[in-house]
Scaffold this active site. Structure first.
Site, PDB file in Angstrom:
ATOM      1  N   GLU A 164      -4.987  -1.744 -28.220  1.00  0.00           N
ATOM      2  CA  GLU A 164      -5.308  -0.538 -28.990  1.00  0.00           C
ATOM      3  C   GLU A 164      -6.604   0.144 -28.537  1.00  0.00           C
ATOM      4  O   GLU A 164      -7.566   0.273 -29.316  1.00  0.00           O
ATOM      5  CB  GLU A 164      -5.380  -0.867 -30.481  1.00  0.00           C
ATOM      6  CG  GLU A 164      -4.057  -1.347 -31.062  1.00  0.00           C
ATOM      7  CD  GLU A 164      -4.101  -1.527 -32.572  1.00  0.00           C
ATOM      8  OE1 GLU A 164      -5.180  -1.355 -33.175  1.00  0.00           O
ATOM      9  OE2 GLU A 164      -3.049  -1.851 -33.150  1.00  0.00           O
ATOM     10  N   GLU A 361       2.567  -5.940 -32.488  1.00  0.00           N
ATOM     11  CA  GLU A 361       2.002  -6.091 -33.830  1.00  0.00           C
ATOM     12  C   GLU A 361       2.829  -5.292 -34.807  1.00  0.00           C
ATOM     13  O   GLU A 361       3.175  -4.139 -34.548  1.00  0.00           O
ATOM     14  CB  GLU A 361       0.552  -5.587 -33.913  1.00  0.00           C
ATOM     15  CG  GLU A 361      -0.488  -6.436 -33.235  1.00  0.00           C
ATOM     16  CD  GLU A 361      -1.903  -5.904 -33.468  1.00  0.00           C
ATOM     17  OE1 GLU A 361      -2.133  -5.234 -34.506  1.00  0.00           O
ATOM     18  OE2 GLU A 361      -2.773  -6.143 -32.617  1.00  0.00           O
TER      19      GLU A 361
END
Length: 461
Positions: A164, A361
């Site tokens: 991320e 995720e």
């Protein structure tokens, strides 16, 4: 039954700073999150990353727990300050030895290790020299990545450069709610470029020394962007936020360069692209083998006055307003919408030019209670899990090339600026005693894995 492909990869994920603890043990240096959490008012209740889940000392029992759940894979991150306490130069052997032990333990239990090289814990020394605003950090990262890969590459086949980078850039340097706490829209865009450059340089470094069997990737967080109406103004607001949320990082990785509309949307800030040098975009577009998809919730937007600048990580935009979530919410106040997940996966699979996707995720935070019988009946999290696994199956049935699903997170942990107030784990952690308790959501995921599928309806798996 909704059955997944025979080689579909099931697992769970964590991050070093959120679970390891032991922040001053065996030569580990301070990270930006140690500094941030140690600054009054930055993290809820003054919580820090020590002891977190004390995974550094309890990894063996945690791996045993993974095995009991039937996990086929485990995605973990390597703490850069554990390997190079000063961010460059001297290597801390004791740090590498910990990940040696972890990987060996996973393999002994037939659990595939997926190694992430960076999950936000930049060595503080590098931040003192500008952090991700400094181009040199990208080169230091590539050196560190090669060191870890050289040590673990004989056993670890799947590698991720960054987790991320959008969050690192826009929450770390944009609205400042994450470490290092900088609030500067231009700095966030410059940091985003240097993070992408770090990914490209590290991918090249790993590719140069990796056998053909190694699969290299990056993990990005995405959101489905929905407007408040079908009006042209609303569609324009969706375009703007989708550009800064999703396409600004994905397009360069795919070799398309920065989206021209995003450059135009952010041009009022000045020419932040002056940090882009010859050859950067080619480096960023170094081919990878798969893309990790992190998804939690959709984002709702509406048009606003042309001069209006939204608060938060989208402060580089004008003329859009973020809207409240709708329907059922998680404990974090995030919208639960599995249809948005299917829509996103189908769209991404179409956009990434044949690169396979892995859900790296997906999860939800809710307050949990261990009842008198010692059980955690996390009904809301279990429902979220089942709905979103079904969403993945729908996407596959619509043609999306998705190779795996990893739940976030294996353990309740240090949830960044929210401290220990938000529990994402499928395993409950009593942070006073470090006792682990398998939640109903973990038992449900275990049954899904055992069946390689789940019923099309209901929440009894």
């Amino acid at each position: 039954m909704l059955t997944f492909p025979p080689d579909f990869l099931w697992g769970a994920a964590t991050a070093a700073f959120q679970i390891e603890g032991a922040t001053t043990v065996d030569g580990r240096g301070p990270s930006i999150w140690d500094t941030f959490a140690g600054t009054p008012g930055k993290v809820l209740a003054g919580d820090t990353g020590d002891p977190a889940c004390d995974h550094y000392h309890r990894y063996q029992s945690d791996v045993d727990l993974m095995k009991s759940l039937g996990l086929a894979s485990y995605r973990f991150s390597v703490a850069w300050p554990r390997i190079q306490p000063s961010g460059s130069g001297q290597v801390e052997e004791r740090g590498l030895a910990f990940y040696d032990r972890l990987v060996d333990s996973l393999l002994e239990k037939d659990i595939q290790p997926l190694a992430t090289l960076y999950h936000w814990d930049l060595p503080q020394v590098l931040e003192d020299f500008g952090g991700w605003r400094n181009r040199d950090t990208a080169y230091r990262f590539a050196e560190y990545a090669a060191i870890v890969h050289e040590r673990l590459g004989d056993r670890v086949q799947a590698w991720t450069t960054l987790n991320e980078p959008w969050v690192s850039a826009f929450l770390g340097y944009g609205n400042g709610i994450h470490a290092p706490g900088v609030t500067d829209a231009v700095a966030s865009l410059e940091a985003a470029h240097h993070l992408l450059l770090a990914h490209g340089l590290a991918t090249q470094a790993l590719r140069a020394q990796a056998p053909d069997t190694h699969r290299l990737s990056i993990v990005l967080n995405f959101s489905t962007i929905w407007g408040d109406s079908d009006s042209e103004a609303s569609k324009e607001a969706v375009r703007k936020v989708d550009g800064l949320q999703n396409r600004i990082l994905l397009d360069p990785i795919l070799g398309k360069g920065y989206p021209l509309d995003v450059l135009q949307d952010t041009s009022w800030l000045g020419d932040w692209t002056n940090v882009v040098r010859d050859g950067d975009m080619e480096t960023i577009a170094t081919p990878i083998d798969w893309i990790g998809v992190n998804y939690y919730n959709p984002t709702r937007v509406a048009p606003a006055d042309p001069g209006f600048v939204p608060a938060g990580p989208h402060a580089g935009l004008r003329g859009v307003a973020l809207q409240p979530p709708q329907g059922e919410l998680t404990g974090f106040g995030w919208e639960q919408n599995a249809d948005a997940f299917t829509e996103l996966l189908v769209r991404l699979s179409r956009d990434v030019d044949g690169i396979p996707l892995v859900v790296t995720e997906n999860g939800s935070a809710f307050p949990d209670v261990v009842d008198a019988s010692g059980h955690v009946h996390d009904v809301a999290r279990t429902k979220y899990l089942v709905d979103h696994v079904r969403a993945v199956h729908r996407a596959i049935s619509e043609g999306a090339d998705i190779r795996g699903y990893l739940a976030w997170s294996l353990l309740d942990n240090f949830e960044w600026a929210a401290g220990y107030s938000q529990r994402f784990g499928i395993v409950h952690v009593d942070f006073e005693t470090q006792r682990r308790t398998v939640k109903e959501s973990a038992a449900t995921l275990s049954r899904i894995i055992g069946q390689n599928g789940l019923p099309a309806h209901g929440y009894t798996v």
